[in-house]
Design an enzyme around this catalytic site. Structure first.
Site, PDB file in Angstrom:
ATOM      1  N   TRP A  78      61.657  53.628-102.114  1.00 16.15           N
ATOM      2  CA  TRP A  78      60.432  53.602-101.312  1.00 16.15           C
ATOM      3  C   TRP A  78      59.253  53.522-102.266  1.00 16.15           C
ATOM      4  O   TRP A  78      58.963  54.495-102.990  1.00 16.15           O
ATOM      5  CB  TRP A  78      60.377  54.864-100.459  1.00 16.15           C
ATOM      6  CG  TRP A  78      59.099  55.207 -99.755  1.00 16.15           C
ATOM      7  CD1 TRP A  78      58.350  56.342 -99.923  1.00 16.15           C
ATOM      8  CD2 TRP A  78      58.441  54.453 -98.721  1.00 16.15           C
ATOM      9  NE1 TRP A  78      57.270  56.332 -99.068  1.00 16.15           N
ATOM     10  CE2 TRP A  78      57.299  55.192 -98.325  1.00 16.15           C
ATOM     11  CE3 TRP A  78      58.699  53.221 -98.107  1.00 16.15           C
ATOM     12  CZ2 TRP A  78      56.425  54.734 -97.334  1.00 16.15           C
ATOM     13  CZ3 TRP A  78      57.822  52.772 -97.128  1.00 16.15           C
ATOM     14  CH2 TRP A  78      56.709  53.522 -96.749  1.00 16.15           C
TER      15      TRP A  78
ATOM     16  N   SER B 291      56.081  54.116-102.665  1.00 16.52           N
ATOM     17  CA  SER B 291      55.190  54.958-101.855  1.00 16.52           C
ATOM     18  C   SER B 291      53.716  54.843-102.242  1.00 16.52           C
ATOM     19  O   SER B 291      53.365  54.944-103.419  1.00 16.52           O
ATOM     20  CB  SER B 291      55.655  56.413-102.033  1.00 16.52           C
ATOM     21  OG  SER B 291      54.669  57.325-101.626  1.00 16.52           O
ATOM     22  N   GLY B 292      52.882  54.717-101.232  1.00 14.02           N
ATOM     23  CA  GLY B 292      51.443  54.723-101.471  1.00 14.02           C
ATOM     24  C   GLY B 292      50.947  56.124-101.812  1.00 14.02           C
ATOM     25  O   GLY B 292      50.065  56.294-102.657  1.00 14.02           O
TER      26      GLY B 292
ATOM     27  N   ASP C  80      45.418  59.838-100.907  1.00 15.45           N
ATOM     28  CA  ASP C  80      46.086  58.667-100.311  1.00 15.45           C
ATOM     29  C   ASP C  80      45.252  58.216 -99.116  1.00 15.45           C
ATOM     30  O   ASP C  80      45.597  58.486 -97.963  1.00 15.45           O
ATOM     31  CB  ASP C  80      47.509  59.089 -99.892  1.00 15.45           C
ATOM     32  CG  ASP C  80      48.286  57.984 -99.201  1.00 15.45           C
ATOM     33  OD1 ASP C  80      47.987  56.802 -99.453  1.00 15.45           O
ATOM     34  OD2 ASP C  80      49.198  58.307 -98.416  1.00 15.45           O
TER      35      ASP C  80
ATOM     36  N   ASP D 229      55.488  50.212 -99.142  1.00 16.91           N
ATOM     37  CA  ASP D 229      54.557  50.864 -98.224  1.00 16.91           C
ATOM     38  C   ASP D 229      53.240  50.103 -98.328  1.00 16.91           C
ATOM     39  O   ASP D 229      52.508  50.252 -99.310  1.00 16.91           O
ATOM     40  CB  ASP D 229      54.400  52.314 -98.704  1.00 16.91           C
ATOM     41  CG  ASP D 229      53.362  53.097 -97.939  1.00 16.91           C
ATOM     42  OD1 ASP D 229      52.869  52.603 -96.917  1.00 16.91           O
ATOM     43  OD2 ASP D 229      53.061  54.232 -98.376  1.00 16.91           O
TER      44      ASP D 229
ATOM     45  N   ARG E 125      55.230  50.838 -88.242  1.00 18.97           N
ATOM     46  CA  ARG E 125      55.185  52.315 -88.246  1.00 18.97           C
ATOM     47  C   ARG E 125      54.120  52.784 -87.275  1.00 18.97           C
ATOM     48  O   ARG E 125      52.961  52.377 -87.381  1.00 18.97           O
ATOM     49  CB  ARG E 125      54.870  52.762 -89.671  1.00 18.97           C
ATOM     50  CG  ARG E 125      54.349  54.175 -89.822  1.00 18.97           C
ATOM     51  CD  ARG E 125      54.268  54.512 -91.291  1.00 18.97           C
ATOM     52  NE  ARG E 125      53.490  55.684 -91.568  1.00 18.97           N
ATOM     53  CZ  ARG E 125      53.332  56.198 -92.792  1.00 18.97           C
ATOM     54  NH1 ARG E 125      53.910  55.620 -93.838  1.00 18.97           N
ATOM     55  NH2 ARG E 125      52.601  57.277 -92.967  1.00 18.97           N
TER      56      ARG E 125
ATOM     57  N   HIS F  16      56.623  58.450 -87.298  1.00 21.98           N
ATOM     58  CA  HIS F  16      56.295  59.538 -88.221  1.00 21.98           C
ATOM     59  C   HIS F  16      55.866  60.768 -87.429  1.00 21.98           C
ATOM     60  O   HIS F  16      55.224  60.641 -86.373  1.00 21.98           O
ATOM     61  CB  HIS F  16      55.170  59.089 -89.162  1.00 21.98           C
ATOM     62  CG  HIS F  16      55.133  59.838 -90.461  1.00 21.98           C
ATOM     63  ND1 HIS F  16      56.044  60.783 -90.813  1.00 21.98           N
ATOM     64  CD2 HIS F  16      54.266  59.758 -91.518  1.00 21.98           C
ATOM     65  CE1 HIS F  16      55.763  61.262 -92.012  1.00 21.98           C
ATOM     66  NE2 HIS F  16      54.684  60.661 -92.462  1.00 21.98           N
TER      67      HIS F  16
HETATM   68  C1  SPV Z   1      54.024  57.492 -98.385  1.00 25.79           C
HETATM   69  O1  SPV Z   1      54.936  58.006 -99.062  1.00 25.79           O
HETATM   70  O2  SPV Z   1      53.074  56.907 -98.898  1.00 25.79           O
HETATM   71  C2  SPV Z   1      54.066  57.548 -96.921  1.00 25.79           C
HETATM   72  C3  SPV Z   1      54.736  58.664 -96.244  1.00 25.79           C
HETATM   73  O3  SPV Z   1      53.478  56.695 -96.299  1.00 25.79           O
HETATM   74  S1  SPV Z   1      53.534  59.843 -95.853  1.00 25.79           S
HETATM   75  O4  SPV Z   1      52.913  60.289 -97.100  1.00 25.79           O
HETATM   76  O5  SPV Z   1      54.205  60.966 -95.190  1.00 25.79           O
HETATM   77  O6  SPV Z   1      52.551  59.246 -94.977  1.00 25.79           O
HETATM   78 MG    MG Z   2      52.023  55.756 -97.406  1.00 23.24          MG
END
Ligand code: SPV
Ligand code: MG
Length: 288
Positions: free
Chosen positions: A38, A40-41, A52, A79, A153, A184
């Site tokens: 993943w 991930s952002g 984020d 992501d 999502r 989510h």
């Molecule tokens: C990420 O890992 O960037 C996600 C999951 O999008 S969350 O941080 O839970 O939104």
């Molecule tokens: Mg994210």
């Protein structure tokens, strides 16, 4: 161009993805046996020390994804947050991720700029359903040449809009052509997700991110029936922070690195992770 992730999804087994914020963490995820990475952002934002909240640029995340895809053989799921704008932006962005080697993209139905999902009191505003359907269609068309998997999502539960709205959005996104729906939840128990699964008609499979409700094991996820992917979304960065904090504190306590040396991986192990042996073999073969 066929996408091997589609075969894995078609096999009906649960794919387990581990987060990464750079190619090294992705390589460790692959080494541990996860089915995919993943990109991930949240993790990349944390690695830069910023929230984020759409602060990093498309290029920063895209280049991390490309670098990861170059170093692992398992599928990389990118992501892409909100898709960096409207459906026109999404077309541009998704084509770039497909060229960078992503097997799938996950796009969320929040407005740009977004706020992170699990933050108490975060700004959680969603775009109109029709607008997001257009973004899904744009993503599908942009990824078609590389058979990209498009995951839509919904943040309806994150935005406290309720199960009916989450189901309505999920159905609309499946109708627009999403291959899977990520739903989510920020609840501390899996009840909300279990209720969603029960009422989900099963038109397309589901993806979950159980960060907030970690007691949901893979065995229980399988038992819920409709979930095809579970994303452990931030465990690489949290593991890294845990380990660095512990080791740094011990070095300060000990007044040197003499004790931790036996507790941390050797420099030689890092050489292995850098594929130094392969470089040495190449030197023997090519350097004259
Ligand atoms: C990420 O890992 O960037 C996600 C999951 O999008 S969350 O941080 O839970 O939104
Ligand atoms: Mg994210």
């Amino acid at each position: 161009m066929a996408n091997p992730m589609k075969d894995r999804l078609a096999s009906g087994t649960l794919l387990r993805l581990m987060s990464a914020h750079n190619p090294l963490s992705a390589r460790l995820a692959e080494e541990a046996g996860f089915d995919g990475v993943w990109a991930s952002g949240f993790e990349l934002s944390a690695a830069y020390g910023v929230p984020d909240a759409s602060l990093l640029s498309l290029t920063q995340h895209l280049e991390m994804t490309r670098a990861i895809a170059e170093q692992v053989t398992v599928p990389v799921v990118a992501d892409i947050d909100t898709g960096y704008g409207n459906a026109i932006n999404v077309g541009h962005v998704v084509a770039a991720y497909a060229r960078a080697g992503a097997a799938a993209v996950v796009m969320e139905d929040k407005i740009f700029p977004k706020d992170t999902s699990l933050l108490a009191g975060g700004r959680q505003e969603l775009v109109r359903i029709a607008e997001f359907q257009g973004k899904i269609e744009a993503a599908r068309d942009a990824g078609a040449a590389r058979d990209l998997v498009v995951v839509a999502r919904t943040e309806a539960l994150i935005a406290d809009l309720g199960l009916d709205e989450a189901l309505r959005r999920g159905a609309a996104y499946a109708e627009a052509g999403a291959d899977l729906i990520l739903v989510h939840s920020k609840r501390k128990t899996p009840d909300e997700i279990a209720a969603f699964c029960e009422r989900w008609p099963g038109t397309v499979p589901l993806v979950i991110v159980p960060t907030a409700y970690p007691e949901l094991t893979e065995e229980r996820i399988r038992a819920l029936g409709k979930i095809r992917i579970v994303i452990y979304a931030n465990h690489a960065i949290r593991a890294a922070v845990t380990a660095m904090r512990e080791i740094f504190a011990q070095i300060r306590r000990d007044g040197g690195i003499h004790r931790v040396d036996r507790q941390i991986v050797s420099v030689e192990e890092i050489f292995e992770l850098q594929r130094v042996p392969a470089m040495k073999a190449a030197e023997k073969r090519y350097l004259r």
